[in-house]
Every structure is written in C-alpha cells, then in structure tokens.
Design a protein around this motif. Structure first.
Motif, PDB file in Angstrom:
ATOM      1  N   PHE A  80      -9.562   2.874 -14.279  1.00 10.61           N
ATOM      2  CA  PHE A  80      -8.891   1.734 -13.648  1.00 10.61           C
ATOM      3  C   PHE A  80      -8.946   1.779 -12.128  1.00 10.61           C
ATOM      4  CE2 PHE A  80      -7.100   2.600 -17.797  1.00 10.61           C
ATOM      5  CZ  PHE A  80      -7.326   1.381 -18.415  1.00 10.61           C
ATOM      6  N   LEU A  81      -9.791   2.675 -11.568  1.00  2.89           N
ATOM      7  CA  LEU A  81      -9.957   2.711 -10.124  1.00  2.89           C
ATOM      8  C   LEU A  81     -11.015   1.696  -9.689  1.00  2.89           C
ATOM      9  CD1 LEU A  81      -9.147   3.993  -7.458  1.00  2.89           C
ATOM     10  CD2 LEU A  81     -10.880   5.751  -7.828  1.00  2.89           C
ATOM     11  N   TRP A  82     -12.240   1.863 -10.178  1.00  9.18           N
ATOM     12  CA  TRP A  82     -13.275   0.862  -9.874  1.00  9.18           C
ATOM     13  C   TRP A  82     -12.941  -0.486 -10.493  1.00  9.18           C
ATOM     14  CZ3 TRP A  82     -17.775  -0.490  -7.444  1.00  9.18           C
ATOM     15  CH2 TRP A  82     -18.251   0.445  -6.519  1.00  9.18           C
ATOM     16  N   GLY A 101       0.615   5.464  -4.992  1.00  9.93           N
ATOM     17  CA  GLY A 101      -0.351   4.542  -5.600  1.00  9.93           C
ATOM     18  C   GLY A 101       0.265   3.710  -6.702  1.00  9.93           C
ATOM     19  N   LEU A 102       1.106   4.329  -7.534  1.00  8.68           N
ATOM     20  CA  LEU A 102       1.781   3.597  -8.605  1.00  8.68           C
ATOM     21  C   LEU A 102       2.669   2.496  -8.032  1.00  8.68           C
ATOM     22  CD1 LEU A 102       2.643   3.188 -11.558  1.00  8.68           C
ATOM     23  CD2 LEU A 102       4.323   5.029 -11.234  1.00  8.68           C
ATOM     24  N   ALA A 103       3.470   2.831  -7.023  1.00  6.65           N
ATOM     25  CA  ALA A 103       4.339   1.827  -6.390  1.00  6.65           C
ATOM     26  C   ALA A 103       3.505   0.703  -5.784  1.00  6.65           C
ATOM     27  CB  ALA A 103       5.199   2.494  -5.315  1.00  6.65           C
ATOM     28  N   VAL A 133      -2.629 -10.529 -15.479  1.00  8.41           N
ATOM     29  CA  VAL A 133      -2.562  -9.656 -16.657  1.00  8.41           C
ATOM     30  C   VAL A 133      -3.680  -8.621 -16.610  1.00  8.41           C
ATOM     31  CG1 VAL A 133      -2.828  -9.581 -19.158  1.00  8.41           C
ATOM     32  CG2 VAL A 133      -1.390 -11.341 -18.118  1.00  8.41           C
ATOM     33  N   THR A 134      -4.872  -9.072 -16.247  1.00  8.98           N
ATOM     34  CA  THR A 134      -6.013  -8.153 -16.147  1.00  8.98           C
ATOM     35  C   THR A 134      -5.758  -7.089 -15.097  1.00  8.98           C
ATOM     36  OG1 THR A 134      -7.568  -9.897 -16.816  1.00  8.98           O
ATOM     37  CG2 THR A 134      -8.488  -7.975 -15.686  1.00  8.98           C
ATOM     38  N   PHE A 135      -5.339  -7.507 -13.927  1.00  8.78           N
ATOM     39  CA  PHE A 135      -5.123  -6.555 -12.835  1.00  8.78           C
ATOM     40  C   PHE A 135      -3.991  -5.585 -13.139  1.00  8.78           C
ATOM     41  CE2 PHE A 135      -3.407  -5.168  -8.733  1.00  8.78           C
ATOM     42  CZ  PHE A 135      -4.553  -4.603  -8.194  1.00  8.78           C
ATOM     43  N   SER A 136      -3.021  -5.989 -13.935  1.00  9.77           N
ATOM     44  CA  SER A 136      -1.887  -5.106 -14.241  1.00  9.77           C
ATOM     45  C   SER A 136      -2.336  -3.835 -14.962  1.00  9.77           C
ATOM     46  CB  SER A 136      -0.854  -5.844 -15.092  1.00  9.77           C
ATOM     47  OG  SER A 136      -1.365  -6.127 -16.384  1.00  9.77           O
ATOM     48  N   ILE A 143      -2.420  -0.223 -13.306  1.00 12.25           N
ATOM     49  CA  ILE A 143      -1.273   0.693 -13.283  1.00 12.25           C
ATOM     50  C   ILE A 143      -1.521   1.899 -14.185  1.00 12.25           C
ATOM     51  CG2 ILE A 143       1.166   0.898 -13.945  1.00 12.25           C
ATOM     52  CD1 ILE A 143       1.516  -2.019 -13.036  1.00 12.25           C
ATOM     53  N   LEU A 144      -2.346   1.722 -15.225  1.00 15.12           N
ATOM     54  CA  LEU A 144      -2.596   2.805 -16.178  1.00 15.12           C
ATOM     55  C   LEU A 144      -3.253   4.017 -15.527  1.00 15.12           C
ATOM     56  CD1 LEU A 144      -3.840   0.760 -19.276  1.00 15.12           C
ATOM     57  CD2 LEU A 144      -1.602   1.831 -18.938  1.00 15.12           C
TER      58      LEU A 144
END
Length: 387
Positions: free
Chosen positions: A22-24, A82-84, A171-174, A177-178
C-alpha cells in the motif's frame, strides 16, 4: 527464503513487504484521488512539496533521533506518524486537514528508510547483508506490484457499482492505512539493537564518506524529480491511454523488479557491487536518451519498465554497500543525509520538470539522462577501488 536470518530480521522484512503493498499504491492513486476531491494541479504541487520538504528535514533528523530512542522506537514513531497522516488524508475534511496529513506522511518518509536500512544491517551478518537487502527489496516490490494493479482497477469497479467518483476514490485510497496495520504490530514484538555510542565523532574522513555517497544521490534525485512524477500523465498525454492501461506499466515494472532482485546478490558476488551498480545505471541512462523517440504505447511502456528495473533494482545493493562503510551509531545519520540530498534535489527537479514538460515532451528525458550519466561517473570514480 528468509530461513538464514534471525527471528527479528524475518519479522522486519516480512512486515515491510506486506506494508509495501500500500506504499506505491498510495503514490500511484494520489493525484487521481486529489483530482476527484476537486483539487487542481496548483494545490497538488503545494501538498507534494510540503511532504517532500518535511521528508527531507526528517531525513536529517533520522540519525540523531535514533541515537536517543533506538532504531525500533524511531521506526515505531515513524509508523504512528504515517498512520495519523493517512487517516487525515482519507478524511480530507478540509484543505488544512489534508495538508497536515501530507506533513505527517513526510515525517514518516524521513524517519523510516534510514532507520530501516540501519536496523536491518545490524540484524544480519555482514556476509549476508547484500542478500538480505535484495530480498527485502524484492519481496516489498512484488507486493508493491499488486498494490499498483489494485489502485488502477478498483476505482472504476466501484464507480461501476454506482458509487460517486469522489466516494470510489476515497474508499480506494483508504486501503493505504493497511500499510501501518501490518508494520506497527511487528515493531512491537522485535527487539532493538543496542547503540553503544550515543554520539557521532564528526571527523573529516566521515564527512567525506557521506559526501561521496550523497553527491551521486543528489544528481540522481534531481534527474528523477524532473521526469518520474510526470510519467503516468506522460503516457496519458502522449498516447491517450486510460488509467487501467497505465497501471499495467507500473504493475509490470514492480513485478519484474521484485523478481529480478532475487538474482542480484549472485551478480554482486561475481562482478562486485560497484560494477553492477554503474553498469545498470549506465544502461538505464541510455534508455532514457532514446525513450522520447518511441512513438507507440506498448514499446514505450516496455522500455520504461526495463529502464525502471535497471535504475531501481540496484538501490538495495547501493544501500547495503553504503552500510558497510559506517559504524553502528553512524549508519542512520549517514543514510539520512544521503536521502536528504536526494529528496531536496528531487523537489527542485519537480519544478524543473514541470517547466521542461511545458516546453517539450522530450527535453525532460534528455536532462534526466545527462544527470544520471554524471552521477554514475562520480560513483564509479569514488568507489571503483572498493569493488
């Protein structure tokens, strides 16, 4: 694959690989997500610049912070920031919330990589360092490829289910967070590496070593900043391709890099790290020279994928090679300064790239090739006797 390493090294590499999915993913989808939220290119430039500048500043702080907190706790602090940041970016309640999210992601970016490299180099024996860095990069890049493919197709699928464009992209961008849902628990169970010296002796020899690694990185960062952030838009403008078609280019790029990196340690054993790094970068430079002359999408995509493989696959070897020159307490600081040079120059390159692309779709690639060639020559000159 990771059986030759200790427990903590295996956990660190595995969590990093899962998080890389989920970085790239987030980098690829971000411009399209912001566009769906109603932000224009000017606002995007402000957000990206803020993240880059903050990341560069925290690259410089990565070493001093880790000397106080240790590598593990610094990585944990980075992950929490990063999470925040991602939560605020998903919320995007207003411009200020979104901007703060980019700042926090910049903090994560700056603290993470120098301390990850330093920590991993301390968890594995010196004779396995090149191999461990390559496997970490390879696994992470393979998971990256899946993330890019998902980012390319999920928004269209969700809009096909009658979701509004903004909702589909949110929704996709959320899912970004994973990345931290995998990384944070892993950092809570691994043990830290003791750093006996709590300060660095800034002698002339140390400064020269850092500069020898940092100057080529700065030139490569400048060159990459000119072209790389604009590549998805280049494919769309030059060839009129869709988001899903363009995502295939980046999917195959990540997939091929991930698979190829597993064979890299053998090349290093056979030819030495300096020869491998300079030959790969030199070939990639040539491909960027001929890239603007390619007039159809599929060959252009294939050449871009090959160039990306050659240029990027050697970064774990470069990082591993660099770690061998520094003491435990010096590693994060030295790597942070190198990354800061690259990051600040990449930010300058972003502005130059926008100007050059406005003049011609070819000029940016020639400028990048020239900078890559000079950087490769400098690196070989500095380190050929250490091959």
């Amino acid at each position: 694959m990771l059986s030759g390493y200790g427990r903590d090294a295996r956990i660190l590499i595995g969590a990093n690989a899962l998080g890389q999915t989920f970085l790239w993913f987030s980098f690829f989808i971000m411009p399209f997500y912001l566009k769906a939220l109603g932000y224009g290119m000017k606002a995007m430039g402000v957000f990206f610049s803020a993240q880059t500048i903050v990341g560069g500043l925290f690259f410089l702080l990565a070493g001093p912070i880790s000397l106080r907190l240790g590598y593990r706790r610094t990585l944990l602090l980075s992950a929490l920031a990063g999470l925040a940041g991602r939560v605020l970016q998903v919320s995007a309640a207003n411009w200020g919330v979104l901007f703060t999210g980019f700042v926090l992601v910049g903090v994560n970016m700056g603290l993470r990589q120098p301390n990850y490299n330093a920590y991993l180099s301390e968890l594995v024996p010196d004779d396995k360092r090149h191999e461990a860095f390559s496997k970490s990069f390879g696994l992470g890049t393979l998971f990256n490829s899946l993330g890019v493919l998902l980012a390319g197709f999920l928004p269209g699928y969700l809009m096909g289910l009658s979701l509004a464009e903004e909702t589909a992209y949110r929704v996709t961008f959320s899912l970004s967070i994973l990345q931290f849902i995998f990384v944070i628990p892993a950092l809570l169970v691994v043990r830290d590496v003791e750093v006996k010296e709590k300060r660095i002796r800034w002698e002339r020899a140390l400064i020269l070593k850092i500069l020898k690694f940092s100057l080529p990185s700065a030139l490569i960062g400048l060159g990459a900043g000119i072209t790389i952030p604009f590549m998805s838009l280049y494919f769309k403008i030059r060839f009129g391709e869709t988001l899903s078609a363009i995502s295939y280019v980046f999917f195959f790029q990540q997939l091929a890099m991930g698979l190829g990196s597993f064979g890299l340690p053998e090349l290093v054993r056979r030819y030495g790290p300096v020869r491998v790094i300079t030959s790969f970068q030199g070939t990639a430079t040539f491909l960027f020279v001929i890239f603007p002359s390619i007039e159809t999408f599929v060959p252009a995509g294939a050449v871009y994928v090959l160039r990306a493989i050659l240029m990027n696959i050697i970064w774990p070897i470069n990082s591993s090679f660099m770690m061998g020159f520094f003491k435990t307490e010096e590693k994060a600081t030295a790597n942070g300064i190198q990354q800061a040079f690259s990051t600040f120059m990449r930010g300058i390159g972003n502005s130059l790239g926008g100007t050059l692309f406005a003049l011609s779709l070819a000029y940016p690639f020639y400028a990048t090739a020239l900078l890559y060639a000079v950087a490769t020559g400098l690196f070989y000159t500095f380190f050929r006797r250490y091959n």
